[in-house]
Design a protein around this motif. Structure first.
Motif: not given
Length: 441
Positions: A60-62, A115-119
Motif C-alpha cells: 500500500l505505501m509503495v 526506507i531511505g535512499e536505498k529503498g
C-alpha cells in the motif's frame, strides 16, 4: 511493528476487483507487471516484529508513492483520490472497494524516511526492470539539470526579517523579556523598503535594509546573553549569526533558514540566470528508459559522470559501451570502459560515413532535453518539497521511476490501440472481399 498479512481466502461474495475491473486498463496492467514481493522482502527488516502498532501494508505505501509521482499529486491528494478510485486501490493491493482513507498523509513522510535512499533506489530499479530489453541499450545519453527547492527567492532583507521573527518567537516561547520589541520601528522600516527600484526610493530602502540588519543582530546577541548555555536554540542562534556575517562574495552562503543546504546554481539560461536547489544527473537509453538518476550539490558536470555511470551499473548490472554528452563534460573520454562521446569539429581523417554517424548520435542526444522537461512538468522534478539532501535524492529517483512506469503504461496503451486498428482493418478487408464476391456471382 510488521503489518498482519491480509487473508485472501474469503473474498467478497458479490464484488471483487479481479472480476469487475477492466483488465486492459494501464494501471491494472502495471500492477501485474511489478514484482511487489521484492519490496516486502527488502522492507520487512525495517519494522519491529513485536513492539508498536501494526503498520500499514508495505505494498500500500509503495503503491501510494508510485501513484503520487505518476499522477503528479501531493501526499494529501493521493490519499484522498485513493478513496475514490478503484484502480488506485487495486494497484495498491486491495481486493474489494474500501470506502475510506488508506492512511494519514503524514504516514507517507514517515515511510519515505524509513526506507531511505536505498529503498527508493529499489523502486527505480524495478521501474527499469519492467521495461525489459529497452533498458539494456549499449548507448546512453547523459545530461544535468537543476531541481529547485521550495524556497522563496533569497535576498538579505528577507533573511534578516525572518531572523527577527524567529528571535521574537524564541523569546516568547522561553519567556525572555526583550529590551525592545521593535514592532512600530519595523512597520516603518518595511514601508521604507517598498518600491526600491524607483530612483527617489533607493537611498531610503538601503538605509532601511541596514537598520533591519542591525535590529536582527541586536536580538540575536540579546538572546545569546539571556538564554542558558545548554539551550536547544544555540544552534539556531549560530546559524543566524552566520547569515548576518555573510557578504556578497562569501563562500558557502546560506540562502534559506529552513533549507541550509540549498545551492545557487548558474546554468547559463538567459531568462533564469540563477536557480536555487541542487544539480541532477539523468542517464537515458536510446529506447527512452531512464537508467540513472542522481542528485549532486553544485559539482562540475564532468565530475558527476563517474558516479552516474556507477549507479547505472548498480541498477542495470552492466555499463553502457557509449555515453553521449554535451560540451559541459569536457575532460572525460573513457570511464571504466565506457566511451564518452563529446561533440567536436570533425576530424580530417574521418570518412563521410563516420562524420554522419557521429552527427546523428549527437542529434539523438538532444532528445534527453525533452525528457528532462517532462520530468519537471509531469513528475514533480520542477520543485522539490522534501526536506534536506536526502529529500533531494528521493524526489529525483521517484520522478525517474514514475517516468519509467508511465512509459510502460503508454507503450501498452499504444500497442492495444494498434491491435484494435489492425483488427478493424482486417474486418473491413473481409467485408470488402465478401461484397466483391457477392456482386461477382
Amino acid at each position: 511493528m510488521l503489518p498482519k498479512k491480509a487473508s485472501t481466502n474469503q473474498l467478497s461474495l458479490f464484488f471483487s476487483f479481479a472480476d469487475t475491473l477492466n483488465q486492459k486498463h494501464p494501471l491494472y496492467v502495471l500492477a501485474q507487471q511489478i514484482n511487489w514481493s521484492i519490496f516486502e522482502q527488502a522492507f520487512e527488516p525495517l519494522y519491529s516484529s513485536t513492539n508498536g502498532r501494526p503498520a500499514k501494508p508495505i505494498r500500500l505505501m509503495v503503491g501510494l508513492l508510485m501513484l503520487k509521482h505518476i499522477r503528479n499529486l501531493s501526499d494529501e491528494s493521493v490519499v484522498e483520490q485513493w478513496s475514490e478510485n478503484i484502480y488506485y486501490q487495486y494497484f495498491c493491493g486491495a481486493t474489494s472497494f474500501v470506502p475510506g482513507y488508506p492512511c494519514e498523509a503524514s504516514e507517507l513522510v514517515h515511510f519515505r524516511k524509513r526506507i531511505g535512499e536505498k529503498g527508493i533506489e529499489l523502486i527505480l530499479q524495478e521501474s527499469i526492470r519492467v521495461n525489459g530489453q529497452d533498458s539494456q541499450d549499449e548507448q546512453v545519453s547523459v545530461d544535468t539539470t537543476v531541481q529547485e527547492k521550495n524556497i522563496t527567492f533569497p535576498t538579505d532583507a528577507k533573511l534578516h526579517q525572518k531572523i527577527i521573527k524567529r528571535c521574537q518567537a524564541i523569546a516568547k516561547q522561553e519567556q525572555v523579556v526583550l529590551r525592545q520589541s521593535y514592532e512600530q520601528t519595523l512597520k516603518q522600516l518595511k514601508r521604507a523598503q517598498r518600491f526600491r527600484n524607483h530612483p527617489k526610493n533607493k537611498k531610503r530602502a538601503r538605509k532601511a535594509d541596514k537598520k533591519i540588519k542591525t535590529i536582527a543582530g541586536r536580538l540575536v546577541r540579546e538572546l545569546e546573553r539571556k538564554l542558558p548555555v545548554g539551550s536547544v536554540y544555540q544552534k539556531d542562534l549560530q546559524l543566524y549569526k552566520q547569515v548576518l556575517a555573510q557578504e556578497r562574495h562569501s563562500k558557502g552562503k546560506i540562502y534559506s533558514l529552513h533549507e541550509v543546504d540549498v545551492c545557487c546554481i548558474s546554468k547559463g539560461k538567459e531568462h533564469q540566470p540563477y536557480e536555487f536547489g541542487n544539480k541532477v544527473s539523468i542517464v537515458l537509453t536510446d529506447s527512452g528508459v531512464i537508467v540513472g538518476a542522481m542528485g549532486f550539490r553544485n559539482e562540475y558536470d564532468g565530475h558527476t559522470l563517474r558516479p552516474a555511470l556507477e549507479q547505472v551499473k548498480r541498477l542495470v548490472g552492466k555499463l553502457p559501451k557509449q555515453a553521449k554528452v554535451d560540451r559541459g563534460y569536457r575532460g572525460e573520454k573513457n570511464v571504466e570502459g565506457t566511451e564518452i562521446l563529446l561533440p567536436s569539429p570533425p576530424d580530417k581523417t574521418q570518412s563521410y560515413y563516420q562524420k554522419r554517424k557521429l552527427s546523428r548520435l549527437h542529434r539523438k542526444r538532444a532528445g534527453i532535453e525533452a525528457v528532462i522537461g517532462h520530468l519537471k512538468t509531469d513528475y514533480r522534478l520542477k520543485r522539490n518539497f522534501y526536506k534536506g539532501i536526502v529529500g533531494d535524492n528521493i524526489n529525483i529517483m521517484l520522478a525517474a521511476a514514475a517516468f519509467n512506469f508511465k512509459r510502460l503504461m503508454n507503450h501498452y496503451k499504444v500497442s492495444f490501440c494498434l491491435f484494435l486498428q489492425r483488427l478493424f482493418y482486417s474486418l473491413q478487408r473481409l467485408l470488402w472481399v465478401k461484397n466483391k464476391f457477392k456482386y461477382t456471382f
